[in-house]
Design an enzyme around this catalytic site. Structure first.
Site, PDB file in Angstrom:
ATOM      1  CB  CYS A 129       1.532  23.302  75.218  1.00 30.58           C
ATOM      2  SG  CYS A 129       2.791  24.569  75.178  1.00 30.58           S
ATOM      3  CB  CYS A 164       0.348  27.746  76.056  1.00 30.28           C
ATOM      4  SG  CYS A 164      -0.021  26.511  74.782  1.00 30.28           S
ATOM      5  CB  CYS A 171       2.395  23.955  71.258  1.00 26.93           C
ATOM      6  SG  CYS A 171       1.050  24.656  71.822  1.00 26.93           S
ATOM      7  CB  CYS A 200       2.215  29.179  72.881  1.00 28.31           C
ATOM      8  SG  CYS A 200       3.191  27.636  73.365  1.00 28.31           S
ATOM      9  CG  ASP A 254       2.114   3.925  94.961  1.00 26.46           C
ATOM     10  OD1 ASP A 254       1.517   2.988  94.539  1.00 26.46           O
ATOM     11  OD2 ASP A 254       1.456   5.051  94.461  1.00 26.46           O
TER      12      ASP A 254
END
Lengths: 462, 240
Positions: free
Chosen positions: A216, A219, A238, A241, A368
């Site tokens: 999350c 949280c 989630c 929370c 990269d």
């Protein structure tokens, strides 16, 4: 009537002269005039932007910003706007400035009445402060060119800073299905319109090997997914929370996608039917973003749907090029999510895949190249008849295909753009379709080569 | 023979193409007829120190790294050290490398403790080292680095390689990475193992020897690997 301060006027004239000179020498003037204007007086772009009566819309995010902003430009045009738009894909601050300067008169009066800009994630804060958008659209956020943009958390923070820099009456248009993007609306003072896909049958055709977000963003507890569309985009919640995918105001239902395009119905069945002439679920998201932005501007969904129905793709975004009776399908790929979306679309067609693929590692591609190891070549490999591999990092790409399970005798490494195109033509027959997957500067180079061979027009002539 | 690979915190610590390293370990075992399995053990799971021959521990973003550091401070950190003492091999990259050291010291806030499997420590740096790396070990090593942490080696850790192009551990002492027993740490991320198959084979050998005594891996056709490596080295020198 002089409307600009002397210094801005000087910057404007210098920029316009740069543009004229570049055009005389036959070059696309998509960024240098902007650079000239910005280095002499950054305020010149702000001055012109502030004089646009319908205001500025900015589209940003990792994938889909070119297609979304072009769709949106078509949408506002159909509703009577005459927008300025950085069409040619020059999406840094200088590209935005160049577009504004090109559109303005010699005394800095815009000819356009509004603006649609796609803006690079790294430039978003600068541009937001410069042009004060009335609508900011964020398509999605995925890992992308970490050497250039930094980590995803950094990019998300930049988007929040850009949102915080918006005028109070501005509207944020956010992807409800992307938790990172959704969270940007959390502390936003102004209006938020969210878009998403409300169709339980839409989920990833590919195994989602790499996700940028498993926990999350609020949280840090582990997120639960009822449905994954691509990477971390999907239906999430989630358990700790309560952070969850919100119900999107602009929602696609009854989504169908095939080689011809993508279709969906807006809302719970009684809404407008939308036909997107581009395959792939990600193009449904692009269309939804454009419709939601149109909604923020007070444009009817039916008008938006009509504009999108006759959309033509942009440079390297599923563009078709005819060469000696072969159809080359150009797709720009630059990060794992974009690659996987392209691969899923490609796999939804029947038959084997003939591939021309090119990897460059210049600044605009990302220096990269390790992102190719996060991209799902494994899903693609069993369907590949042959792959012609080119670009500055062709050997990395050939190695990637080897580890994905493609037999070495099906991979042909060819140095040089001309030779690579010729090799593809030699290997194929008239009527064949060839998929071209390439990074940004590699797409540019291949496009230029195809143009020189007489198969495609220069992209800045759009 | 079979090879049991653990992708340690694979859901949290997998940026920069870390998946390529795990894939290379798996394929190079399979190409020799050695069955290889990969399991992800994450924060909150219980790590069984007996289960795996090889641990791959990749890089992550700051937020994820905090979750992992907290988890390693509990029983899983102890289990990992037990596994190492029991002969398992470890390859760690970037954030994973830093967390295997003694600590990571940020500019502000408390130190992030590591598990001290490597005698190294890392402090936050002002500058970010981003670019191609060429280094010399028993064979050339080529890759890409992207880090701002500065890592310093203690007496019990030996450098993995000596820098030719790039910054390496700290941009000062010319060292890149660390080796201590069968534990390797490096800042070369992403496609490290595909382009440096000798290092992959070394780690596979170490891992197999945990349960099999002395192991000699048969050679593979590494033409594509060699070409990719030579081109990457040439490009890195050209652009330095």
């Amino acid at each position: 009537m002089v409307v600009l301060p002397a210094r801005s006027l000087a910057a404007l004239i210098a920029a316009k002269l740069t543009r004229a000179a570049l055009r005389l020498t036959g070059r696309g003037a998509t960024t240098l005039p902007g650079l000239a204007a910005l280095s002499l007086d950054p305020a010149v772009a702000a001055h012109i932007a502030a004089r646009l009566p319908k205001g500025v819309v900015v589209v940003s995010g990792t994938n889909g910003k070119t297609t979304t902003s072009r769709m949106l430009a078509d949408v506002v045009r159909l509703s009577g706007w005459h927008p300025v738009h950085n069409r040619a894909g020059s999406n840094l601050a200088r590209g935005v400035a160049a577009a504004l300067v090109a559109d303005a008169t010699w005394i800095g009066e815009p000819r356009a009445d509004g603006a649609i800009f796609e803006v690079d994630e790294a430039s978003i804060v600068t541009v937001a402060r410069l042009v004060r958008p009335r609508v900011l659209v964020i398509t999605n956020l995925f890992r992308d060119q970490l050497d250039r943009y930094g980590e995803l958390d950094t990019v998300a923070r930049r988007m929040r800073d850009a949102a915080a820099a918006l005028p109070v009456q501005a509207t944020l248009v956010l992807n409800a299905d992307d938790p990172i993007v959704n969270l940007i609306g959390d502390n936003f003072a102004g209006k938020v319109i969210r878009f998403g896909i409300d169709d339980a049958t839409v989920h990833g055709a590919l195994a989602q090997n790499v996700s940028d977000l498993t926990h999350c963003p609020r949280c840090r507890a582990r997120l639960r997914y009822d449905r994954v569309v691509l990477g971390h985009v999907g239906d999430y919640r989630c358990p700790n929370c309560g952070f969850a995918r919100p119900h999107p105001e602009v929602a696609a239902t009854q989504v169908e996608s095939d080689a011809e395009g993508t279709r969906f119905v807006l809302g719970a069945g009684e809404g407008a039917a939308v036909r997107v002439p581009l395959p792939g679920v990600y193009n449904a998201y692009n269309a939804l973003a454009a419709i939601a932005a149109g909604h923020a501007l007070g444009i009817e969904a039916t008008t938006a749907a009509r504009a999108i129905g006759s959309f033509r793709p942009a440079f390297g975004r599923l563009e078709l090029v005819e060469a000696e009776g072969r159809r080359l399908r150009l797709v720009l790929v630059k990060n794992p999510a974009g690659f996987n979306a392209a691969a899923a679309t490609l796999l939804s067609r029947v038959g084997s895949v003939r591939l021309l693929t090119a990897l460059n590692d210049l600044d605009a591609d990302g220096r990269d190249v390790s992102w190719i190891w996060d991209a799902d070549f494994e899903a693609l490999a069993p369907r590949i008849e042959w792959a012609v591999v080119t670009g500055l990092r062709s050997r990395d790409l050939a190695l990637r295909l080897k580890y994905a399970g493609l037999k070495p005798d099906r991979t042909y490494v060819v140095d040089g753009w001309d030779d690579a195109v010729r090799d593809v033509l030699r290997r194929s027959r008239p009527g064949d379709e060839i998929d071209v997957l390439a990074t940004y500067t590699a797409t540019l180079a291949l496009r230029r080569t195809l143009s020189r061979m007489g198969y495609a027009k220069e992209f800045w002539q759009d | 023979m079979d090879l049991r690979i653990c992708h340690l915190y694979g859901d949290l610590m997998s940026i920069y193409g870390d998946r390529g390293n795990v894939l290379t370990l798996q394929r190079r075992a399979e190409w020799r007829g050695i069955a290889a399995t990969v399991e992800t053990v994450s924060a909150g799971d219980r790590l069984d120190p007996e289960r795996f021959d090889l641990y791959f521990f990749g890089g992550g973003q700051d937020a994820q790294q905090d979750i992992v550091a907290a988890d390693l401070a509990g029983p899983n950190g102890v289990a990992l050290k037990e596994a190492i003492a029991g002969g398992a091999a470890v390859l760690s990259v970037c954030g994973g490398y830093q967390l295997l050291g003694h600590f990571y010291r940020p500019f502000e806030g408390p130190e992030l403790p590591g598990v001290s499997a490597l005698d190294v420590h890392t402090v936050a740096g002002r500058r970010r080292f981003i670019g191609n790396v060429v280094a010399t070990a028993e064979q050339p090593l080529v890759g890409f680095e992207n880090h701002s942490g500065l890592t310093y080696l203690g007496p019990n850790a030996k450098p993995l390689a000596t820098i030719e192009v790039g910054a390496g551990n700290n941009g000062e002492d010319g060292s890149e990475g660390a080796v201590q027993g069968k534990v390797i740490g490096t800042y070369l991320h992403g496609s490290l193992l595909p382009k440096n198959p000798w290092l992959a084979d070394k780690v596979i050998t170490w891992a197999l020897e945990r349960r099999n005594g002395h192991v000699d891996l048969p050679a593979l056709d590494d033409t594509a690997e060699r070409e990719a490596r030579e081109h990457a080295i040439a490009l890195a020198h050209k652009r330095r």
